[in-house]
Design a protein around this motif. Structure first.
Motif, mmCIF file in Angstrom:
data_model
loop_
_atom_site.group_PDB
_atom_site.id
_atom_site.type_symbol
_atom_site.label_atom_id
_atom_site.label_comp_id
_atom_site.label_asym_id
_atom_site.label_seq_id
_atom_site.Cartn_x
_atom_site.Cartn_y
_atom_site.Cartn_z
ATOM 1 N N UNK A 54 38.275 46.289 40.572
ATOM 2 C CA UNK A 54 37.379 46.156 40.031
ATOM 3 C C UNK A 54 37.276 44.534 39.609
ATOM 4 N N UNK A 55 37.916 44.030 38.706
ATOM 5 C CA UNK A 55 38.134 42.757 37.989
ATOM 6 C C UNK A 55 37.973 42.089 39.314
ATOM 7 N N UNK A 56 38.002 41.300 40.772
ATOM 8 C CA UNK A 56 37.428 40.167 41.920
ATOM 9 C C UNK A 56 36.173 40.705 41.495
ATOM 10 N N UNK A 57 35.855 41.665 42.241
ATOM 11 C CA UNK A 57 34.501 42.226 42.013
ATOM 12 C C UNK A 57 32.988 41.951 40.370
ATOM 13 N N UNK A 58 34.042 41.896 39.583
ATOM 14 C CA UNK A 58 32.979 42.174 38.618
ATOM 15 C C UNK A 58 33.452 40.243 38.617
ATOM 16 N N UNK A 59 34.187 39.620 38.284
ATOM 17 C CA UNK A 59 34.403 38.040 37.597
ATOM 18 C C UNK A 59 33.012 37.391 39.373
ATOM 19 N N UNK A 83 45.194 34.354 37.048
ATOM 20 C CA UNK A 83 44.458 33.597 38.746
ATOM 21 C C UNK A 83 43.568 32.556 38.605
ATOM 22 N N UNK A 84 44.172 31.266 38.177
ATOM 23 C CA UNK A 84 44.011 30.435 36.770
ATOM 24 C C UNK A 84 42.893 29.348 37.921
ATOM 25 N N UNK A 85 42.317 29.334 38.984
ATOM 26 C CA UNK A 85 41.406 29.078 40.014
ATOM 27 C C UNK A 85 40.532 29.705 39.782
ATOM 28 N N UNK A 86 40.646 30.369 38.674
ATOM 29 C CA UNK A 86 38.463 31.231 38.120
ATOM 30 C C UNK A 86 39.216 30.922 36.959
ATOM 31 N N UNK A 87 39.823 29.930 36.374
ATOM 32 C CA UNK A 87 39.815 29.912 34.723
ATOM 33 C C UNK A 87 38.211 29.235 34.352
ATOM 34 N N UNK A 88 37.789 28.161 35.002
ATOM 35 C CA UNK A 88 36.225 28.051 34.625
ATOM 36 C C UNK A 88 35.205 28.848 34.760
ATOM 37 N N UNK A 89 35.471 29.944 35.137
ATOM 38 C CA UNK A 89 34.420 31.044 34.935
ATOM 39 C C UNK A 89 34.988 31.577 33.298
#
Length: 99
Positions: A54-59, A83-89
């Motif tokens: 769910x988290x991955x789909x939402x992000x 998931x620090x690779x997604x911190x820019x979001x």
């Protein structure tokens, strides 16, 4: 097999195991962000990665729409921290107001 869809009319991502609702992640949308307010996984599906799906789909949906993610929900916040690779979001307030 668990599938995740955006049930936009209900403002939530839903995870289904066939016809069974396994979990959901509620959100609020604005022009600049997607705020995740609550994530819930049914007890029969806990520990099976449903919350992460769910988290991955939402992000990923937020990224595709070009909006930031505001993780009010502790689960989504914790998932993003792992998931620090997604911190820019992640949404960050840009206020310069000080006391």
């Amino acid at each position: 097999m668990i599938t995740v869809t955006d049930h936009a009319e209900a403002s939530r991502f839903e995870a289904h195991d066939g016809e069974t609702l396994a979990g959901f992640a509620d959100y609020l949308r604005t022009g600049e962000l997607m705020a995740f307010t609550h994530t819930e996984v049914r007890s029969a599906y806990e520990g099976q990665g449903v919350g992460s799906l769910l988290a991955r789909a939402g992000v990923e949906a937020a990224e595709a729409e070009g909006v930031k993610v505001l993780a009010i929900c502790p689960f989504i916040s914790g998932w993003l921290a792992r998931h620090p690779d997604l911190a820019h979001l992640e949404y960050r307030a840009h206020s310069t107001v000080v006391d």
